[in-house]
Each structure stands twice: as structure tokens, then as C-alpha cells.
Design a protein around this motif. Structure first.
Motif, PDB file in Angstrom:
ATOM      1  N   ARG A 128       0.860  -1.526  -0.307  1.00  0.00           N
ATOM      2  CA  ARG A 128      -0.036   0.454  -0.004  1.00  0.00           C
ATOM      3  C   ARG A 128       0.893   0.990  -0.411  1.00  0.00           C
ATOM      4  N   ARG A 129       1.814   1.021   0.359  1.00  0.00           N
ATOM      5  CA  ARG A 129       2.817   2.556   1.013  1.00  0.00           C
ATOM      6  C   ARG A 129       3.683   2.365  -0.736  1.00  0.00           C
ATOM      7  N   HIS A 130       3.917   1.638  -1.849  1.00  0.00           N
ATOM      8  CA  HIS A 130       4.910   2.243  -2.105  1.00  0.00           C
ATOM      9  C   HIS A 130       3.820   1.813  -3.912  1.00  0.00           C
ATOM     10  N   ASN A 131       5.651   2.504  -5.066  1.00  0.00           N
ATOM     11  CA  ASN A 131       4.774   2.195  -6.293  1.00  0.00           C
ATOM     12  C   ASN A 131       6.084   1.703  -7.033  1.00  0.00           C
ATOM     13  N   LEU A 132       6.612   1.314  -8.410  1.00  0.00           N
ATOM     14  CA  LEU A 132       7.037   0.890  -8.938  1.00  0.00           C
ATOM     15  C   LEU A 132       7.339   1.682  -9.854  1.00  0.00           C
ATOM     16  N   ASP A 133       7.510   2.523 -10.249  1.00  0.00           N
ATOM     17  CA  ASP A 133       7.818   3.799 -10.580  1.00  0.00           C
ATOM     18  C   ASP A 133       9.406   4.634 -10.658  1.00  0.00           C
ATOM     19  N   GLY A 134       9.841   4.974  -9.492  1.00  0.00           N
ATOM     20  CA  GLY A 134      10.484   5.404  -9.382  1.00  0.00           C
ATOM     21  C   GLY A 134      11.699   5.660 -10.334  1.00  0.00           C
ATOM     22  N   THR A 135      12.547   4.755 -10.984  1.00  0.00           N
ATOM     23  CA  THR A 135      13.302   5.296 -11.536  1.00  0.00           C
ATOM     24  C   THR A 135      13.249   5.152 -12.970  1.00  0.00           C
ATOM     25  N   LEU A 136      11.769   4.941 -13.557  1.00  0.00           N
ATOM     26  CA  LEU A 136      11.054   5.749 -14.748  1.00  0.00           C
ATOM     27  C   LEU A 136      10.804   7.410 -14.814  1.00  0.00           C
ATOM     28  N   ASN A 137      10.135   8.239 -13.754  1.00  0.00           N
ATOM     29  CA  ASN A 137      10.301   9.137 -13.438  1.00  0.00           C
ATOM     30  C   ASN A 137      11.518   9.816 -12.580  1.00  0.00           C
ATOM     31  N   GLU A 138      12.590   8.970 -12.040  1.00  0.00           N
ATOM     32  CA  GLU A 138      13.513   9.977 -11.999  1.00  0.00           C
ATOM     33  C   GLU A 138      14.399  10.276 -13.298  1.00  0.00           C
ATOM     34  N   VAL A 139      14.435   9.430 -14.335  1.00  0.00           N
ATOM     35  CA  VAL A 139      15.010   9.321 -15.554  1.00  0.00           C
ATOM     36  C   VAL A 139      14.281   9.926 -16.430  1.00  0.00           C
ATOM     37  N   ARG A 140      13.322  10.738 -16.418  1.00  0.00           N
ATOM     38  CA  ARG A 140      12.463  11.251 -16.838  1.00  0.00           C
ATOM     39  C   ARG A 140      12.072  12.663 -16.672  1.00  0.00           C
ATOM     40  N   ARG A 141      12.760  13.057 -15.495  1.00  0.00           N
ATOM     41  CA  ARG A 141      13.117  14.431 -14.827  1.00  0.00           C
ATOM     42  C   ARG A 141      14.176  14.590 -15.132  1.00  0.00           C
ATOM     43  N   LEU A 142      15.302  13.634 -15.307  1.00  0.00           N
ATOM     44  CA  LEU A 142      15.910  14.301 -15.573  1.00  0.00           C
ATOM     45  C   LEU A 142      16.677  14.308 -17.099  1.00  0.00           C
ATOM     46  N   LEU A 143      15.869  13.997 -18.120  1.00  0.00           N
ATOM     47  CA  LEU A 143      15.700  13.915 -19.463  1.00  0.00           C
ATOM     48  C   LEU A 143      14.966  15.132 -19.828  1.00  0.00           C
ATOM     49  N   ASP A 144      13.911  15.506 -18.600  1.00  0.00           N
ATOM     50  CA  ASP A 144      12.990  17.149 -19.242  1.00  0.00           C
ATOM     51  C   ASP A 144      14.451  18.034 -19.116  1.00  0.00           C
ATOM     52  N   ARG A 145      15.379  17.910 -17.576  1.00  0.00           N
ATOM     53  CA  ARG A 145      15.956  18.822 -17.543  1.00  0.00           C
ATOM     54  C   ARG A 145      16.788  19.243 -18.429  1.00  0.00           C
ATOM     55  N   ALA A 146      17.636  17.305 -19.015  1.00  0.00           N
ATOM     56  CA  ALA A 146      18.842  18.246 -19.672  1.00  0.00           C
ATOM     57  C   ALA A 146      18.251  18.727 -21.087  1.00  0.00           C
ATOM     58  N   LEU A 147      16.801  18.525 -21.302  1.00  0.00           N
ATOM     59  CA  LEU A 147      16.490  18.798 -22.442  1.00  0.00           C
ATOM     60  C   LEU A 147      16.022  20.660 -22.739  1.00  0.00           C
ATOM     61  N   SER A 148      15.529  20.944 -21.410  1.00  0.00           N
ATOM     62  CA  SER A 148      14.741  22.043 -20.877  1.00  0.00           C
ATOM     63  C   SER A 148      17.052  23.370 -21.112  1.00  0.00           C
ATOM     64  N   GLN A 149      17.771  22.562 -20.069  1.00  0.00           N
ATOM     65  CA  GLN A 149      19.032  23.227 -20.625  1.00  0.00           C
ATOM     66  C   GLN A 149      19.861  23.228 -21.725  1.00  0.00           C
ATOM     67  N   GLU A 150      19.306  22.455 -23.124  1.00  0.00           N
ATOM     68  CA  GLU A 150      20.466  22.499 -24.181  1.00  0.00           C
ATOM     69  C   GLU A 150      19.099  23.521 -24.617  1.00  0.00           C
ATOM     70  N   ARG A 151      17.807  23.575 -23.963  1.00  0.00           N
ATOM     71  CA  ARG A 151      17.375  24.049 -24.964  1.00  0.00           C
ATOM     72  C   ARG A 151      17.420  25.649 -24.895  1.00  0.00           C
ATOM     73  N   GLN A 152      17.390  25.906 -23.514  1.00  0.00           N
ATOM     74  CA  GLN A 152      18.019  27.002 -23.865  1.00  0.00           C
ATOM     75  C   GLN A 152      19.738  27.710 -23.751  1.00  0.00           C
ATOM     76  N   ALA A 153      19.878  26.544 -24.309  1.00  0.00           N
ATOM     77  CA  ALA A 153      21.968  27.181 -24.308  1.00  0.00           C
ATOM     78  C   ALA A 153      21.356  26.970 -25.814  1.00  0.00           C
ATOM     79  N   LEU A 154      20.478  26.246 -26.989  1.00  0.00           N
ATOM     80  CA  LEU A 154      20.748  26.551 -28.408  1.00  0.00           C
ATOM     81  C   LEU A 154      19.698  28.721 -28.848  1.00  0.00           C
ATOM     82  N   SER A 155      18.907  28.489 -27.878  1.00  0.00           N
ATOM     83  CA  SER A 155      18.476  29.456 -27.768  1.00  0.00           C
ATOM     84  C   SER A 155      19.065  31.164 -28.236  1.00  0.00           C
ATOM     85  N   ALA A 156      20.285  30.690 -27.399  1.00  0.00           N
ATOM     86  CA  ALA A 156      21.088  32.236 -27.234  1.00  0.00           C
ATOM     87  C   ALA A 156      22.071  32.187 -28.543  1.00  0.00           C
TER      88      ALA A 156
END
Length: 652
Positions: A77-105
Motif C-alpha cells: 500500500r505504501r510504494h509503487n514501482l515508478d521511481g526509476t522511470l520517473n527519475e529518468v524522465r525528470r533528468l531527461l526533461d532537465r537535460a532538454l531544458s538546459q540544451e534548449r536554453q543554450a540553443l536559444s542563445a
């Protein structure tokens, strides 16, 4: 020596069972088993019921199992199995945001082309990560974030199979990745050699010498290594089974990005396949449903699956439902991990009860392999039943319990320790012998004679009796709650005769459609069965046969019944049943009453229930047999029967 007094410090005991606790209460355990047996359970089933429900001092197996399932449910009842996939998605979104910010300049077509590349990435996490594996990052921050994804995947996949690896690989260098890859290759070579049967101890020793840092459990040989790895790998597979199809596909694709080296994921897959072949008995197909809001990474989820597996194994061990199950099978270390030290103490006490019951000869194997109560156990149950009956007699008529073997008369040739209130003569020889042995053990400074040395000579009544206790075993006795009181009565009377009036001859007779003679153990284990007929005629025939075998004894017949006779025995041995009773049945029964009367037998009928037809019949029996009729409650039956037997002894 220094004159300073010693100082002692006392702390809580954490070494298992309390060494100052009293021993297990076998008498209470035996009484509980006896109650179940007398209600119709087999001794084996009665013992299992005791172990399931526990005792006053220990939780039973059912309670321990309930706590295991409660812990299991809380974990899911306490846990779910999404931890690694969610963390990868979070890091991916951050990497893409950082790259887009560099490209926009940046100005120019190359920057715009790269932005189009990022916009065209697959929507699923695994597809996007794999697409970016060869991407030339313009942002150094985005490049570092993407490396975090690869290192996270590598450490998580390694933690799945090798507990404790995630922390060790948090700051991963290319050299670390190479060490991991080389270890996996060597491990797969060792597993393959073992599967072929051509591995050697030297190969294992070389492997551990080079890669032992990856195995903190320090296996002693290749089998221990495989056991540890297979258990973890099977837990990882059960975790994957518990995921959705989409989650499994994403993880399979992401495994190629572990540490940025596809060979790591491939080596792990090869290792899993080999372990599955080497240990097919592990649970590779199980699954569990996690529905909580606390995400777990792959390593945590695998550890959770391993814990669920341990809980399931413990529940199976506590259930004791598999062939050859024993309480010694319970993994006490695992039980302590899951439920704490007190649970281990409870399990050990239950195991000790079972062992002591067998060791002290209270349970024994019959010739057919079944478990049964031993004669010693029957004596203890009889003693308990008699004590209860005597307490009822004392409270009802002011009588007191006595330990005398007989009221007065001839010595029996046996002795027993003196107790307060005894008036029998001392046995001088035994008393002196006890004193000598005691002083030899304690030293000559001990008292010359101690109260514990005294033994008295037992006596028995000069007049002996032949007693037939006839008990109704028709279905109405079970149906109306008179079955167990009837058995307790027989136990109490049997124990009284066996211990205090040993010269008396007691015969137990049961009667339903037919009557039969039984020993006390058979009566205690007798199960109630649906059978029409109350054949008092046959029971009195057997009682008369017993009395005639003891012509020099005073004949006594005691009958316990809750219904009028509805069956009798024909000359050819066939039992004839009819309800309402046929005149032939009543005539045959009363004829046997007359036959017992001619033998001089005292006939007492203990009538249970309020059946008017039974009352009329026993009134006739009392008049023709010169006996008496008693109408006790079921709870008072034992006191009534034993009291009547003692009354006949006192009267003589």
C-alpha cells in the motif's frame, strides 16, 4: 585484595528467550489437546490447533501469520514501482531544458536544426534517451545531466542484482565501469563453466580474489554465490512481472544505456538467463501489486520484492501445510527481521511444546503411523478431570480431596511421599533410605531427617468392586452438547479407580446402535457419528459379562444416557431399531436389568435431558433394579457419577 564492593549493571536481555521465564506449561497444553480430542478431533489435529491458536504465554502460528500478511499489505500500500522511470524522465526533461536554453542563445541554422531534432524525439522516455545517446550536446550542463541518467541506470540495474552496489557506484568513473564490465564477463564465464560441470575451486577462488568487493556476503563456494545471485535475480524478475507491459519495454530499452555501455546490459541479461537455468526452483513468475504513492527505484523495488518473497516463505513455513512440515523449518532469522525478537520467542516456545510433548511420551505413534495420546497423557487428562470433579463435590457437599489410595485396610505394597494431612503409617525403610541419599548429596551438615524424606505406605479398601460404566454414544449426545461431559466423566472415574481403588475392576461400555467395550484412550478419541439407536440392552449384556468375570467383587453398574432404549440385540447378534421403542426392546432391556439384579448389582442411571418417556422408563428400572436415578446437568455429570461410586464405597 581491594575492599571495594563490586558494582553490577543490569540491562535488558536481547539474546532470545528470557532465561528467567518459567518452562512451557505442558499440563495446560495437554489439557487443550485433550479437550479437542474429546470433542472428536484427532490428536494430530488437536496438536495443530494448539500450535495455530497458541497458549496463554505465546502467540500462535495464526497470529504470527496474520502479522506477516499485515506487513506485506502495508508494504504494497505504501510504494509503487515508478521511481526509476520517473527519475529518468525528470533528468531527461532537465537535460532538454538546459540544451534548449543554450540553443536559444545561438544564431544560425545549426542551432535551429538541433532544436528540430529535440522536438522530433520519441515521446516515450526510453526512445528519447536512446535517440540522444549519440547527440552532440551544446550545453555542458545538459551533457552532465544526461550522464547522470546513464550512471543512474547503471547503478540501478547493478543494484537490482548486487545489493549495495548503488552507493558504491554513485561517483562512477570510466575505470569503475570497466571493472564492472570485466566482473560481469568473468562471472558469466564461471556460471557457464559450472553449468557444464567443469568449473574448479581454483577458478572460483581466482574470481573472488579479483572481484570479491562486489560480494559483501562473501560466499564460500560457487553454489553459495549462485544461491545469492539467483535469489536477487528472481526478485528482479518478479518486480518486472509486476510492472505494466509499457514499463517493462521501457526498462529493457533503457538497459542498453547503463553507464553508457550496451555491453553492461547485455552481460546482465546473459547472467539472468544462466541463473534461471541453474536455479529453476526460485520463483521467477510471481508478481505483486504496489498501489502506494512512494516511488521506488529498481534496487529498492527489487529489495521490496525480495522482502515480499521472504514474507511469503515465512507464511508457508508458519502454515505448516506442506508434507513433512516441522516447526524447526521456520527461518528464525527471517522471522526476527520481519516481526522482531518476540515473534522468535513465540515460535521457539511453540516448537518446544511440540518437542516436549513427544519427548516426555505424551504423544506417540500408533502402528498405522497416526498420532495418539499415550497412556501417560491419558493419566494426566484423567487427573485433571478428577480434580475438577472433586472440587465440585467439595463445593457441593463439603467433602475434601484426599490423596489416600484407600480409606483403610490392607497395604498395597507401594509408597508415596508424605503430604500434610496423611494418616497412613510411615514406611521406615524408604524414609531412612531417602535421608541417607539426601545427606550424601547435601553433606553431613544437613539435618538428619527432613520432611522431604518421609514416605507413607499406601492402603486399599478391603472390599473390591467390579464397576461397569455404560455411556450413551448416540448422536443426540453430540447434538445436545453432552459428548464432552460424558468423556470427562469416564476419564475422571477411570483415573479415580486406577489411582485410589486399584483393586476395583472398571469396564467402560459405549452404546449406540450396538454396544462395545473400550479402553479409556479409545473412548477419549471416539468421534460422534450419525447413527440411530440406543441399545441399552446390549450394553447391560456386556456389563453383566464383566461382573460375572469378578464373582468375588461387589457389582456396580452406572449408566449415562439421554434417551430411552430404541434398539435391542436379537439372538443372532443383529441389532433391531424402532422408534418409538417396540415392546420387545423394552422387555429385553428390563429382562437384562432383572438379570443384573439377581447378581446383586447396584444399578444407577444418570439421566440427561428432560424426556418424559425416558423419565418413565428409568423409574421402572429403579423400581425393578433396586437402584437410583440421578438427573444431573451436563456440567454436573462427572460429580454425580463419581459421587455415586464413592457413595457405594462408603456404604460398604
Amino acid at each position: 585484595m581491594s575492599g571495594k564492593p563490586r558494582r553490577y549493571r543490569y540491562r535488558a536481555w536481547h539474546g532470545g528467550a528470557d532465561p528467567l521465564e518459567p518452562p512451557v506449561d505442558l499440563r495446560s497444553a495437554l489439557d487443550a489437546i485433550g479437550r479437542e480430542v474429546m470433542e472428536g478431533a484427532s490428536p494430530r489435529a488437536a496438536l495443530e490447533e494448539l500450535l495455530r491458536t497458541g497458549t496463554r504465554d505465546s502467540s500462535g502460528l495464526d497470529e504470527l501469520t496474520r502479522r506477516l500478511w499485515q506487513r506485506r499489505a502495508e508494504l504494497q500500500r505504501r510504494h509503487n514501482l515508478d521511481g526509476t522511470l520517473n527519475e529518468v524522465r525528470r533528468l531527461l526533461d532537465r537535460a532538454l531544458s538546459q540544451e534548449r536554453q543554450a540553443l536559444s542563445a545561438e544564431q544560425g541554422e545549426d542551432a535551429r536544426f538541433r532544436e528540430l531534432q529535440l522536438d522530433a524525439l520519441p515521446t516515450d522516455t526510453a526512445g528519447a534517451v536512446n535517440e540522444l545517446a549519440n547527440y552532440d550536446w551544446r550545453s555542458s550542463d545538459a551533457r552532465e545531466t544526461f550522464e547522470e541518467i546513464r550512471n543512474l541506470l547503471g547503478s540501478e540495474f547493478m543494484e537490482q542484482r548486487f545489493q549495495g552496489m548503488k552507493e558504491a557506484l554513485q561517483q562512477t568513473t570510466p575505470e569503475d565501469v570497466e571493472r564492472v564490465r570485466r566482473m560481469l564477463d568473468d562471472l558469466n564465464d564461471l556460471l557457464a563453466a559450472h553449468a557444464r560441470g567443469d568449473d574448479t575451486g581454483e577458478q572460483f577462488d581466482r574470481f573472488m580474489a579479483e572481484h570479491g568487493e562486489f560480494f559483501p556476503e562473501q560466499p564460500r563456494d560457487v553454489d553459495e554465490l549462485i544461491d545469492a545471485l539467483a535469489a536477487r535475480s528472481a526478485a528482479a524478475q518478479r518486480m518486472l512481472n509486476s510492472m505494466s507491459e509499457q514499463q517493462r519495454s521501457e526498462l529493457a530499452a533503457l538497459s542498453q544505456q547503463a553507464f553508457g555501455d550496451p555491453r553492461i546490459g547485455q552481460a546482465l541479461q546473459r547472467m539472468d538467463a544462466q541463473l534461471r537455468g541453474l536455479r529453476p526452483g526460485e520463483d521467477w513468475t510471481g508478481r505483486a501489486r504496489f498501489r502506494g504513492d512512494q516511488p521506488m527505484g529498481l534496487g529498492e523495488a527489487t529489495a521490496a520484492m525480495a522482502e515480499l518473497g521472504e514474507l511469503d516463505r515465512l507464511a508457508e513455513q508458519l502454515g505448516q501445510a506442506y508434507p513433512g512440515a516441522r516447526l524447526e523449518d521456520i527461518d528464525l532469522e527471517a522471522l526476527e527481521r520481519q516481526l522482531g525478537g518476540q515473534a522468535v520467542v513465540d515460535a521457539q516456545r511453540l516448537s518446544e511444546i511440540e518437542q516436549q510433548l513427544r519427548r516426555q511420551g505424551l504423544l506417540e505413534r500408533a502402528s498405522d503411523g497416526s498420532l495418539r495420546l499415550s497412556p501417560r497423557a491419558m493419566r494426566r487428562l484423567g487427573e485433571t478431570a478428577l480434580r475438577s470433579v472433586i472440587s465440585q463435590l467439595r463445593s457441593r457437599r463439603g467433602e475434601r480431596d484426599t490423596d489416600r489410595a484407600g480409606a483403610a485396610g490392607e497395604p498395597t505394597g507401594t509408597t508415596r511421599p508424605w503430604a500434610f494431612g496423611d494418616s497412613e503409617p510411615w514406611d521406615a525403610g524408604r524414609t531412612v533410605r531417602n535421608a541417607v541419599l539426601r545427606r550424601a548429596a547435601e553433606g553431613t551438615s544437613s539435618p538428619l531427617l527432613d520432611v522431604s524424606d518421609l514416605e507413607v505406605a499406601e492402603t486399599e479398601q478391603r472390599s473390591r468392586s467390579a464397576v461397569a460404566l455404560c455411556v450413551d454414544t448416540s448422536w443426540s449426545m453430540v447434538q445436545d452438547g453432552r459428548w464432552v461431559p460424558m468423556k470427562r466423566t469416564a476419564l475422571a472415574l477411570h483415573h479415580l479407580v486406577a489411582t485410589r481403588y486399584r483393586s476395583d475392576a472398571l469396564q467402560l461400555v459405549t452404546f449406540g446402535r450396538y454396544a462395545s467395550t473400550v479402553d479409556v484412550g479409545e473412548l477419549a478419541a471416539l468421534e460422534g457419528t450419525w447413527e440411530q439407536g440406543t441399545n441399552l440392552h446390549h450394553a447391560l449384556l456386556l456389563a453383566g459379562r464383566h461382573l460375572r468375570r469378578h464373582p468375588d467383587a461387589q457389582p456396580v453398574v452406572l449408566v449415562v444416557t439421554d434417551g430411552e432404549p430404541t434398539a435391542h440385540l436379537e439372538p443372532d447378534g443383529t441389532a433391531v431399531f424402532q422408534y418409538p421403542p417396540a415392546p420387545r426392546t423394552l422387555s429385553a432391556t428390563l429382562s437384562e436389568v432383572d438379570s443384573l439384579n439377581r447378581l446383586g448389582a447396584t444399578l444407577s442411571v444418570f439421566m440427561l435431558g428432560e424426556d418424559p418417556r425416558l423419565e418413565a422408563f428409568v423409574d421402572i428400572v429403579a423400581r425393578r433394579g433396586g437402584g437410583r436415578v440421578v438427573a444431573p446437568t451436563p456440567d454436573g455429570l462427572g460429580a454425580a457419577v463419581v459421587g455415586d461410586y464413592l457413595r457405594t464405597k462408603r456404604r460398604r
